[in-house]
Design an enzyme around this catalytic site. Structure first.
Site, PDB file in Angstrom:
ATOM      1  N   ASP A   1       0.843  -1.202   0.000  1.00  0.00           N
ATOM      2  CA  ASP A   1       0.000   0.000   0.000  1.00  0.00           C
ATOM      3  C   ASP A   1       0.885   1.261   0.000  1.00  0.00           C
ATOM      4  O   ASP A   1       2.060   1.197   0.389  1.00  0.00           O
ATOM      5  CB  ASP A   1      -0.859  -0.068   1.270  1.00  0.00           C
ATOM      6  CG  ASP A   1      -1.783   1.114   1.445  1.00  0.00           C
ATOM      7  OD1 ASP A   1      -2.219   1.692   0.431  1.00  0.00           O
ATOM      8  OD2 ASP A   1      -2.077   1.449   2.613  1.00  0.00           O
TER       9      ASP A   1
ATOM     10  N   ASP B   1      -0.446   4.998   0.999  1.00  0.00           N
ATOM     11  CA  ASP B   1      -0.773   5.914   2.110  1.00  0.00           C
ATOM     12  C   ASP B   1      -0.796   5.178   3.446  1.00  0.00           C
ATOM     13  O   ASP B   1      -1.506   4.185   3.605  1.00  0.00           O
ATOM     14  CB  ASP B   1      -2.140   6.565   1.879  1.00  0.00           C
ATOM     15  CG  ASP B   1      -2.164   7.357   0.590  1.00  0.00           C
ATOM     16  OD1 ASP B   1      -1.111   7.856   0.175  1.00  0.00           O
ATOM     17  OD2 ASP B   1      -3.252   7.466  -0.004  1.00  0.00           O
TER      18      ASP B   1
END
Ligand SMILES: [Mg+2]
Length: 174
Positions: free
Chosen positions: A10, A12
């Site tokens: 991922d 953020d």
């Protein structure tokens, strides 16, 4: 790619330290500097009153600070795994070009073929997923690694493997 395993990472809250960015944008907006301690356990938009506005402002994603240790560890993981960066960037369409520029600047060893900007992450498959949100991990079939962020702090791990830093990811996966 010695392991043959597909690793999904991922952006953020894992590669990009969006909390530092939220705090800094909030301080510019209201003059109030929030402490991490006051944000623990709260969802992002509960913690940051102007958060939805700020994620749509220029440079929120493009100038986001890096998580400590992310570059060196991701570089090593890229040698060992079939690595993909997976970001639900369609939530903020204006972020697409900023996220692409941010990855190119900080992670030049990641090729365009390894970048997946999507809507729901339920569409992606792999062997290992690193994410800070339960909504992305709960449905995933492989090994699920929960990256500690203020919003999930103190919450149940829900059977995911919790890590608190990139050093812990390195210890687990390298
Ligand atoms: Mg995230």
């Amino acid at each position: 790619m010695e392991s043959g395993k597909r690793l999904l990472v991922d952006m953020d809250g894992v590669l990009a330290d969006v909390y530092r960015q939220f705090i800094s944008f909030e301080e510019k907006e209201s003059g109030i500097r929030l402490s991490i301690d006051s944000l623990l356990g709260k969802e992002e938009y509960e913690a940051f009153k102007h958060g939805r506005k700020h994620v749509n402002e220029p440079n929120f994603f493009r100038l986001a600070p890096l998580m400590d240790g992310a570059v060196a560890t991701l570089k090593a993981l890229n040698e060992k795994y079939d690595l993909f960066i997976v970001s639900a960037a369609m939530e903020f369409p204006n972020s697409l070009i900023e996220k692409h520029g941010w990855l190119a600047e900080h992670f030049p060893f990641i090729t365009w073929k390894q970048i997946v900007f999507c809507g729901s992450k339920t569409v992606v498959q792999g062997d290992i997923m690193i994410d800070d949100h339960y909504k992305n991990l709960d449905h995933f079939n492989g090994q699920r690694i929960l990256f500690t962020q203020p919003h999930n702090y103190g919450h149940d791990d829900r059977g995911h493997t919790r890590v608190n830093s990139w050093a812990e990811i390195a210890a687990l996966l390298l």
